[in-house]
Write a protein that holds these residues in place. Structure first.
Motif, short mmCIF file in Angstrom:
data_model
loop_
_atom_site.label_atom_id
_atom_site.label_comp_id
_atom_site.label_asym_id
_atom_site.label_seq_id
_atom_site.Cartn_x
_atom_site.Cartn_y
_atom_site.Cartn_z
N ASP A 203 36.65 29.55 37.65
CA ASP A 203 36.80 30.56 38.71
C ASP A 203 38.14 30.41 39.42
OD1 ASP A 203 33.71 31.65 39.25
OD2 ASP A 203 33.82 29.63 38.45
N ILE A 204 38.51 29.17 39.70
CA ILE A 204 39.78 28.93 40.40
C ILE A 204 40.96 29.31 39.53
CG2 ILE A 204 41.24 27.13 41.39
CD1 ILE A 204 38.65 25.73 42.27
N TRP A 205 40.87 29.01 38.23
CA TRP A 205 41.95 29.36 37.31
C TRP A 205 42.11 30.88 37.22
CZ3 TRP A 205 41.86 32.00 32.55
CH2 TRP A 205 43.07 32.00 31.85
N LEU A 206 41.00 31.58 37.10
CA LEU A 206 41.06 33.05 37.02
C LEU A 206 41.61 33.66 38.31
CD1 LEU A 206 37.67 33.80 35.23
CD2 LEU A 206 39.96 34.26 34.32
N GLU A 207 41.19 33.13 39.43
CA GLU A 207 41.69 33.65 40.71
C GLU A 207 43.19 33.39 40.84
OE1 GLU A 207 41.13 32.97 45.54
OE2 GLU A 207 39.79 31.96 44.12
#
Length: 298
Positions: A203-207
Motif C-alpha cells: 500500500d505504501i509503495w503504491l501510494e
C-alpha cells in the motif's frame, strides 16, 4: 529486422529507467543474460518501455541516439566501478565476513551508490526530451499512467495479506537462490518470516508511486518554464522526497531488513553458500570484464 512502420510508444524516463535497470541486471543476472542484456540494452529499451506515449519520428530518433550515447558513457566510465564492487564481494566471500549484517549493509550501500551517477548523467537528456512533448502527448501520458496505476492496485491489493506474503517469499527465494544456492527448509522459513514482517509495504509503495507521478505530471504542465529542469532533476534524482515520509521510512526499514536476511541466510548456509556467492560474483565479474565499449565514430 525491425519494422520501422510500427507505431512506437516510449516512456519519457526511458534513459533513467535504462540506467537503473542496467545496474540491477548486472547485479542479479546470470553471466550470459547479463552480457546480452548490456550489449542489446539500447535496442531492447526502445521496445520494452512502450505504451506510455506515442512519439514522432524526430522524437524517437533523438531518444534512441540519447540511449546510445548514454550506453557508451556508461560502458567506458561506470563498468570499472562494478568490477571493483564485485572484487570486494569475492574477497569478502573468501573471509566469510558476508555473514555479518554490517558488512552486508556495506555492500548494499555500494551497489545503491552506483545509481546517483547514472541518474545525474541521464537527467539532462530526459529533460530535453520532455520539453518536446505536445499537450496531446502529455494528456496521453497522464491517461496511460493512471491506467497502469489502476492495474497495479487491482492486481496487488486484491490478494489477502497471507497470499501477498507467500508470493513475496517465493519470489525472493527464486532470486536469491542464483546467488546462494538451494535453500534448506530452515532458510526458506527464515525468508517466510522476513516476508511476513513486510506487511503493509504494498500500500505504501503504491501510494508513493502515485504521489511521484502526480508531481511529475504537474511539472510537465510547466515544461517550457525556466524552473522546469530543476524540478524534473529533483524528481528524478531524489524521487523519495515526492513519495512521502511513510515511503522513505518504510524503504529504509526494508533495506535494513534485507541486509539482515541476506547475512542470516549466508550464516545458515555455511561454507557451501559462501562458495556459491564467490562463484557467482566471479562469473559476473568475468562477464563485465569481456564487455567492450564501442569507440565513437569520427
Amino acid at each position: 529486422m525491425l519494422d520501422s512502420s510500427r507505431p512506437r510508444r516510449i516512456k519519457p524516463a526511458i534513459l533513467l529507467r535504462w540506467a537503473v535497470t542496467l545496474v540491477l541486471v548486472l547485479a542479479i543476472a546470470g553471466c550470459s543474460s547479463a552480457r546480452l542484456a548490456y550489449r542489446y540494452a539500447d535496442w531492447g529499451t526502445v521496445w520494452w518501455m512502450e505504451d506510455y506515449v506515442s512519439l514522432t519520428g524526430a522524437q524517437q530518433q533523438a531518444l534512441e541516439q540519447g540511449v546510445r550515447d548514454f550506453r557508451q558513457w556508461h560502458c567506458s566510465r561506470e563498468l570499472p566501478r562494478y568490477e571493483r564492487w564485485l572484487s570486494t564481494v569475492i574477497a569478502d566471500a573468501n573471509t566469510a565476513v558476508l555473514t555479518d549484517s554490517g558488512r552486508m549493509e556495506f555492500h548494499q550501500e555500494q551497489l545503491l551508490g552506483l545509481l546517483p551517477a547514472l541518474t545525474e548523467k541521464a537527467t539532462p537528456m530526459v529533460v530535453a526530451f520532455l520539453k518536446t512533448l505536445s499537450d496531446e502527448q502529455v494528456r496521453e501520458l497522464a491517461a496511460n499512467m493512471a491506467d497502469r496505476q489502476q492495474e497495479l492496485e487491482q492486481d496487488l491489493l486484491k490478494r489477502s495479506p497471507e497470499a501477498t506474503a507467500s508470493a513475496r517469499a517465493e519470489r525472493t527465494a527464486e532470486r536469491l537462490e542464483s546467488w546462494l544456492g538451494d535453500f534448506s527448509d530452515d532458510q526458506y522459513f527464515r525468508i517466510q518470516r522476513w516476508s511476513a514482517a513486510q506487511a503493509g509495504q504494498t500500500d505504501i509503495w503504491l501510494e508513493g508511486r502515485e504521489r511521484w507521478q502526480q508531481a511529475f505530471l504537474a511539472a510537465l504542465q510547466q515544461r517550457q518554464q525556466a524552473e522546469f529542469a530543476s524540478v524534473i532533476s529533483d524528481l528524478l534524482q531524489n524521487p523519495e522526497q515526492a513519495r512521502g515520509l511513510d515511503y522513505q521510512q518504510t524503504m529504509a526499514q526494508s533495506k535494513n531488513a534485507m541486509a539482515t536476511l541476506l547475512s542470516d541466510l549466508l550464516a545458515m548456509g555455511g561454507e557451501p553458500a559462501l562458495k556459491h556467492v564467490k562463484a557467482k560474483a566471479t562469473e559476473l565479474k568475468s562477464d563485465v570484464d569481456v564487455l567492450t565499449c564501442q569507440l565513437p565514430t569520427a
